[in-house]
Design an enzyme around this catalytic site. Structure first.
Site, PDB file in Angstrom:
ATOM      1  N   SER A 138      18.506 -58.941 -36.549  1.00 25.27           N
ATOM      2  CA  SER A 138      19.247 -59.484 -37.691  1.00 25.27           C
ATOM      3  C   SER A 138      20.649 -58.883 -37.705  1.00 25.27           C
ATOM      4  O   SER A 138      20.875 -57.809 -37.158  1.00 25.27           O
ATOM      5  CB  SER A 138      18.542 -59.153 -38.994  1.00 25.27           C
ATOM      6  OG  SER A 138      18.630 -57.762 -39.224  1.00 25.27           O
ATOM      7  N   LYS A 139      21.529 -59.584 -38.309  1.00 19.30           N
ATOM      8  CA  LYS A 139      22.910 -59.145 -38.303  1.00 19.30           C
ATOM      9  C   LYS A 139      23.027 -57.714 -38.847  1.00 19.30           C
ATOM     10  O   LYS A 139      23.666 -56.861 -38.260  1.00 19.30           O
ATOM     11  CB  LYS A 139      23.759 -60.103 -39.138  1.00 19.30           C
ATOM     12  CG  LYS A 139      25.215 -59.998 -38.808  1.00 19.30           C
ATOM     13  CD  LYS A 139      25.961 -61.264 -39.178  1.00 19.30           C
ATOM     14  CE  LYS A 139      27.428 -61.070 -38.840  1.00 19.30           C
ATOM     15  NZ  LYS A 139      27.910 -61.847 -37.774  1.00 19.30           N
ATOM     16  N   SER A 140      22.360 -57.463 -39.967  1.00 22.35           N
ATOM     17  CA  SER A 140      22.491 -56.137 -40.575  1.00 22.35           C
ATOM     18  C   SER A 140      21.926 -55.054 -39.659  1.00 22.35           C
ATOM     19  O   SER A 140      22.511 -54.005 -39.487  1.00 22.35           O
ATOM     20  CB  SER A 140      21.770 -56.112 -41.915  1.00 22.35           C
ATOM     21  OG  SER A 140      20.423 -56.463 -41.734  1.00 22.35           O
TER      22      SER A 140
END
Ligand SMILES: [Zn+2]
Length: 300
Positions: free
Chosen positions: A232-234
């Protein structure tokens, strides 16, 4: 006297859109190991051709993280934003061969065609504004052999359509800049993430259209979480800890399918990289996405 240029010239080409995340570290380590194993050079190039997505200072931040991980460019760092004249020259050569044409079509013009540019433009010539420039996609399949992914073939006319090499805002597109720079820098081997596999046939087409050599390619497997999802981006944006880069380097080594025990007891970055370079076996690199525990230990 200049030493003879080595046969192998590899590169790592980050975009300064943020800090170096783990997926990019894997590409950096992978390309570095290939270059070292071949006794070749490893060159860093900053791909800063998309100002709206860039973060001021991210280039220096990425370079500092690479340095903390023991990897520095063997040659001065090249910035794509300073090389527009080279790209303009390449575009002029394509124009002279009638391989490109000006296009005023907007994104919404292309929506009815699934975003793929049809054989003739939808929008009319508009002398009041600058056009984009598109390359004609050939009617035949473009194929190349990837050292990790095997034979890759793409029908550009069907899957991509005529694609942009210079945007209407004046910036040159990634596809053209990469091809021009790889040739200008004498890059023989491109090792990068499999997220760029789809771009490679377009780059091979441009190499041929410009009369440039096609380098060897090796596309590394993407890093995924334990459930097989792309990080995921985070999570993937979690910065590498420059004060203690060893966990990230160990995780990158494992993402490349290499045996953990080789570097487990390395107590410094220099020792770890030396052990890794000595034991690196490209044929162990898996083809499919690799589930990897992120170096921060964060639960996916
Ligand atoms: Zn058009």
């Amino acid at each position: 006297m200049e030493p003879p240029s080595p046969a192998y010239r590899g590169r790592f080409a980050p975009s300064p859109t943020g800090r170096l995340h783990f997926g990019s570290l894997v590409a950096a380590v992978g390309s570095w190991l290939f270059a070292r194993a071949a006794g070749g050079r490893w060159i860093v190039r900053v791909e800063d051709l998309d100002p709206p997505r860039e973060v001021a200072g991210a280039d220096l931040d990425i370079l500092a993280t690479l340095a903390a991980c023991g990897m520095t460019s063997d040659e001065p760092i090249v910035y794509q934003s300073r090389r527009a004249s080279l790209y303009a020259e390449a575009l002029a050569r394509l124009e002279a061969r009638d391989a490109v044409y000006p296009c005023w079509c907007s994104r919404s013009d292309l929506e009815p065609f699934g975003g793929i540019h049809p054989a003739t433009c939808v929008a009319l010539r508009d002398a009041s504004r600058e056009p984009a420039w598109r390359v004609r996609a050939p009617a035949h399949t473009i194929a190349f052999d990837d050292a990790i992914q095997g034979r890759v073939a793409q029908d550009l006319a069907r899957d991509v359509g005529d694609f942009v090499v210079r945007r209407a805002d004046g910036w040159f597109a990634y596809q053209l800049a990469v091809v021009v720079d790889d040739a200008a820098q004498g890059i023989t081997d491109i090792v990068r993430g499999a997220d760029l596999l789809d771009s490679t046939p377009r780059q091979v087409l441009l190499q041929r259209a410009l009369g440039l050599p096609t380098p060897r390619y090796a596309h590394l497997p993407l890093v995924v979480d334990a459930r097989g999802h792309k990080l995921s981006k985070s999570l993937s944006a979690l910065p590498i800890d420059r004060a203690d880069p060893l966990p990230a380097l160990r995780a990158a080594w494992q993402a490349l399918g290499q045996p953990a025990e080789v570097i487990n007891r390395s107590s410094s970055v220099a020792k770890l990289l030396a052990a890794a370079a000595a034991a690196f076996a490209p044929d162990r690199i898996p083809r499919t996405p690799q589930p990897v525990r992120t170096p921060t230990g964060a639960a996916p």
